[in-house]
Write a protein that holds these residues in place. Structure first.
Motif, PDB file in Angstrom:
ATOM      1  N   HIS A  82       0.796  -1.328  -0.077  1.00 58.13           N
ATOM      2  CA  HIS A  82      -0.131  -0.085  -0.071  1.00 58.13           C
ATOM      3  C   HIS A  82       1.060   1.254   0.055  1.00 58.13           C
ATOM      4  N   GLY A  83       0.706   2.244  -0.962  1.00 62.11           N
ATOM      5  CA  GLY A  83       1.331   3.309  -1.135  1.00 62.11           C
ATOM      6  C   GLY A  83       3.033   3.283  -1.615  1.00 62.11           C
ATOM      7  N   ASN A  84       3.166   2.111  -1.972  1.00 64.30           N
ATOM      8  CA  ASN A  84       4.518   1.491  -2.269  1.00 64.30           C
ATOM      9  C   ASN A  84       4.631   1.395  -3.527  1.00 64.30           C
ATOM     10  N   SER A  85       5.769   2.291  -4.340  1.00 63.29           N
ATOM     11  CA  SER A  85       5.856   2.137  -5.851  1.00 63.29           C
ATOM     12  C   SER A  85       7.135   1.545  -6.178  1.00 63.29           C
ATOM     13  N   ALA A  86       8.120   1.147  -4.971  1.00 64.97           N
ATOM     14  CA  ALA A  86       9.470   0.599  -5.165  1.00 64.97           C
ATOM     15  C   ALA A  86       9.370  -0.630  -5.927  1.00 64.97           C
ATOM     16  N   ASP A  87       8.464  -1.569  -5.480  1.00 60.48           N
ATOM     17  CA  ASP A  87       8.812  -2.888  -6.407  1.00 60.48           C
ATOM     18  C   ASP A  87       8.600  -2.795  -7.839  1.00 60.48           C
ATOM     19  N   VAL A  88       7.386  -1.896  -8.278  1.00 63.01           N
ATOM     20  CA  VAL A  88       7.098  -1.680  -9.768  1.00 63.01           C
ATOM     21  C   VAL A  88       8.206  -1.055 -10.463  1.00 63.01           C
ATOM     22  N   THR A  89       8.979  -0.218  -9.627  1.00 58.68           N
ATOM     23  CA  THR A  89      10.055   0.607 -10.234  1.00 58.68           C
ATOM     24  C   THR A  89      11.326  -0.183 -10.339  1.00 58.68           C
ATOM     25  N   GLN A  90      11.399  -1.062  -9.555  1.00 54.44           N
ATOM     26  CA  GLN A  90      12.456  -2.065  -9.634  1.00 54.44           C
ATOM     27  C   GLN A  90      12.274  -3.022 -10.802  1.00 54.44           C
ATOM     28  N   MET A  91      11.104  -3.265 -10.930  1.00 53.72           N
ATOM     29  CA  MET A  91      10.909  -4.313 -12.409  1.00 53.72           C
ATOM     30  C   MET A  91      11.132  -3.472 -13.637  1.00 53.72           C
ATOM     31  N   LEU A  92      10.849  -2.262 -13.472  1.00 52.38           N
ATOM     32  CA  LEU A  92      11.035  -1.378 -14.727  1.00 52.38           C
ATOM     33  C   LEU A  92      12.509  -1.286 -14.878  1.00 52.38           C
ATOM     34  N   GLN A  93      13.435  -1.193 -13.913  1.00 46.46           N
ATOM     35  CA  GLN A  93      14.817  -0.929 -13.916  1.00 46.46           C
ATOM     36  C   GLN A  93      15.432  -2.153 -14.486  1.00 46.46           C
ATOM     37  N   ASP A  94      14.737  -3.369 -13.908  1.00 46.28           N
ATOM     38  CA  ASP A  94      15.276  -4.838 -14.201  1.00 46.28           C
ATOM     39  C   ASP A  94      14.720  -5.172 -15.727  1.00 46.28           C
ATOM     40  N   GLY A  95      14.115  -4.325 -16.278  1.00 43.53           N
ATOM     41  CA  GLY A  95      13.476  -4.579 -17.786  1.00 43.53           C
ATOM     42  C   GLY A  95      12.648  -5.702 -17.876  1.00 43.53           C
ATOM     43  N   LYS A  96      11.749  -5.851 -16.834  1.00 42.15           N
ATOM     44  CA  LYS A  96      10.767  -7.151 -16.727  1.00 42.15           C
ATOM     45  C   LYS A  96       9.320  -6.304 -17.269  1.00 42.15           C
ATOM     46  N   THR A  97       9.368  -6.099 -18.431  1.00 45.75           N
ATOM     47  CA  THR A  97       8.332  -5.593 -19.294  1.00 45.75           C
ATOM     48  C   THR A  97       7.179  -6.388 -19.485  1.00 45.75           C
ATOM     49  N   ASP A  98       7.354  -7.616 -19.319  1.00 49.21           N
ATOM     50  CA  ASP A  98       6.322  -8.662 -19.711  1.00 49.21           C
ATOM     51  C   ASP A  98       5.595  -9.164 -18.619  1.00 49.21           C
ATOM     52  N   SER A  99       5.919  -8.742 -17.619  1.00 47.07           N
ATOM     53  CA  SER A  99       5.214  -8.920 -16.110  1.00 47.07           C
ATOM     54  C   SER A  99       3.979  -8.302 -16.208  1.00 47.07           C
ATOM     55  N   SER A 100       2.860  -8.894 -15.359  1.00 52.13           N
ATOM     56  CA  SER A 100       1.645  -8.533 -15.129  1.00 52.13           C
ATOM     57  C   SER A 100       1.457  -7.137 -14.460  1.00 52.13           C
ATOM     58  N   GLU A 101       2.471  -7.024 -13.497  1.00 46.86           N
ATOM     59  CA  GLU A 101       2.465  -5.671 -12.808  1.00 46.86           C
ATOM     60  C   GLU A 101       2.904  -4.551 -13.791  1.00 46.86           C
ATOM     61  N   VAL A 102       4.028  -4.755 -14.386  1.00 47.95           N
ATOM     62  CA  VAL A 102       4.357  -3.577 -15.561  1.00 47.95           C
ATOM     63  C   VAL A 102       3.320  -3.370 -16.630  1.00 47.95           C
ATOM     64  N   LYS A 103       2.776  -4.401 -16.921  1.00 45.71           N
ATOM     65  CA  LYS A 103       1.622  -4.180 -17.958  1.00 45.71           C
ATOM     66  C   LYS A 103       0.547  -3.387 -17.707  1.00 45.71           C
ATOM     67  N   GLU A 104       0.242  -3.666 -16.309  1.00 46.18           N
ATOM     68  CA  GLU A 104      -1.008  -2.810 -15.574  1.00 46.18           C
ATOM     69  C   GLU A 104      -0.304  -1.187 -15.423  1.00 46.18           C
TER      70      GLU A 104
END
Length: 550
Positions: free
Chosen positions: A311-333
């Protein structure tokens, strides 16, 4: 002879309970409980998990009160359903069709069967994924998926077969279900316990979240409102976006607390167990310990864990973007939220224009979009690794999620057996019941097709199932006031006032939730809402007409 002995022993225990104090009575009733645990097994499924998880993500601890209240309202109606069934000793479909309205009866039956069949698909998908990703990663292949899905089907089939083998089979069935529900609750309780020992939870805020606040039904919770205020001129747009998401999640939470198929299961399971008028008090106790307690514990633990991590946390999604995980459901959403924001400012933007515009969006918009992203149970298990270690984290969630999925599959199959027998107008037992039970086994295809089928199947089924819930509630509200159906068992005096007050309130809340959800579904929602109004009117009209015939 053995069954007769069992019934005599149960009668003696009920008579003994009547002479005991509250504690002694509770201990005896606990030993005799059963159908309530079947209800607990179906409500603790993938829908409850997803609803609780996203409630924690979107609202933190501020909606802790929502699911317990939804369950209490549901149990009020289920208690009334059990009262009617145990007082008449008749199968409720026949009672409803004869004494209230055939339209309501058939609508209840058809919606139940549709929900059973379609909702089995995601349960198989969820159970298979929990084994492949959490418990046995070595099975994470196409062949492994087939083996796991078929194994789940075999386990569910064997357990359901127990139910059709007489009183001993029913007892074995109930023990297995109690064990599965217990595993689910203990698994998620263990997660929260581990987080508590690590000092990762603020119990003051958690307990405050159990105090109802209806303003959060229509506006973002304060912790998100602060982030939204930083988005400048698009503050109102983000506010409406979050309010819409909260509304969908709130409706989901209510719908998965007590679904329409639960209203079908309870009376049949009680009658099949041989319960009657003398079991009415036991039935209410059974629902309390078998349904309210495990549901509130399990879903509250999931909300707590999700809120503390996401809740109120964007760090995990930001880390996925930095790691190039553009196929993850989180990044797609995440990208989907950003694109909606861009299209608000530049309608008709092309795909290349959207890609370019994402980079130029203010950081405040990017952060709020990342906060709104839905996470799943696997993401939550991963965040617990620093607290309890990878093996414990994955095992706890894997076992809990698998228990949720398998127990729900079992009960969906069982309910469909009862509904199929009513469809064929035969007693709910034997070969025909088994045939009905195995119709939802088509759900074994879920791990392979649910992702593609979900948009086509989940929305109409949820609309039908959720919208039909007030129809079921109204049906039993009318039955509770039908002397034609209940005879001398119809409540009178203060008992009637209490029953009606509670049932009318629960029916009104279900009706509000149904209309609130349908009005946002476009044409299909308006059509469904109009159909419900017609069915309600027909039901009330049928009730008045039949009562006048006494």
């Amino acid at each position: 002879m053995n069954e007769q002995t069992d019934f005599s022993r149960e009668d003696a225990m009920l008579a003994d309970a009547a002479t005991k104090g509250p504690v002694g009575k509770a201990l005896i009733y606990t030993r005799l409980s059963g159908p309530g645990w079947l209800q607990g097994a179906i409500t603790l499924g993938g829908g409850s998990l997803a609803g609780a998880l996203y409630l924690g993500v979107i609202a933190g601890y501020d909606l802790m009160w929502l699911q317990p209240i939804a369950m209490v309202l549901g149990v009020i109606m289920l208690s009334a359903i059990s009262y009617v069934a145990l007082s008449t000793g008749e199968r409720p479909f026949q009672t409803l069709k004869t004494h209230i309205s055939p339209v309501l009866a058939w609508g209840w039956l058809i919606a139940t069967m549709m929900a059973n069949i379609v909702w089995c698909l995601p349960q198989f998908a969820l159970g298979t994924a929990s084994v492949q990703q959490n418990l046995l990663p070595s099975t994470n292949s196409d062949t492994g998926k087939i083996i796991v899905a078929i194994t789940i089907l075999i386990v569910a089939s064997v357990v359901v077969w127990f139910y059709n083998s007489g009183s001993k089979g029913i007892k074995a069935f109930e023990l297995i279900l109690k064990g599965m529900v217990g595993i689910v609750v203990l698994s998620f309780f263990g997660v929260v316990l581990a987080m508590t020992f690590e000092g990762a939870l603020d119990w003051g805020k958690i307990m405050a979240g159990f105090v109802p606040n209806l303003t959060y039904l229509f506006e973002p919770v304060p912790s998100l409102a602060a982030s939204v205020s930083e988005t400048g001129e698009y503050r109102d747009w983000w506010t409406n976006m979050i309010a819409g998401i909260q509304k969908d999640r709130i409706i989901t939470a209510f719908a998965t607390a007590v679904g329409i198929n639960m209203t079908f299961l309870l009376p049949y399971s009680m009658l099949r167990k041989g319960w009657g008028v003398k079991h009415r008090t036991l039935a209410i106790f059974d629902l309390s310990i078998g349904l309210i307690v495990p549901f509130v514990l399990a879903t509250s633990c999931v909300v707590i864990a999700a809120a503390s991590q996401f809740h109120g946390n964007s760090a995990d999604v930001t880390q996925m973007l930095q790691d190039g995980k553009t196929d993850s459901s989180e990044v797609k959403e995440y990208f989907k939220f950003l694109d909606k924001r861009i299209l608000e400012e530049s309608p008709g933007a092309s795909e290349p224009e959207l890609l370019a515009a994402r980079e130029s969006l203010p950081e405040s918009d990017k952060q709020i979009a990342a906060m709104l992203v839905g996470r799943d149970n696997f993401a939550l298990a991963g965040t617990l690794e620093p607290l309890v270690g990878r093996t414990v984290a994955q095992t706890l969630f894997g076992v809990g999620v698998l228990g949720m999925a398998v127990s729900t599959i079992i009960i969906l199959m069982l309910i469909n057996g009862f509904a199929f027998c009513e469809l064929m107008n035969v007693p709910p037992e034997g070969t025909m019941h088994r045939i009905g039970c195995f119709i939802p086994a088509v759900g074994v295809l879920g791990p392979f097709f649910w992702g593609q089928a979900a948009p086509a199947l989940a929305v109409p089924t949820s609309v039908i199932g959720g919208a039909m819930l007030p129809i079921a509630y109204l049906s039993f509200l009318l039955l509770m006031n039908s002397r034609r159906a209940l005879g001398d068992a119809m409540p009178t005096g203060i008992r009637r006032v209490v029953w009606n007050t509670l049932m009318i309130f629960a029916t009104a809340v279900a009706g509000f939730g149904s209309a609130w959800g349908l009005l946002s579904k476009g044409t299909i929602g308006y059509v469904a809402l109009a159909s419900i109004v017609v069915m309600l009117l027909l039901g009330v009209g049928g009730f008045i007409k039949k009562q006048s015939q006494n």
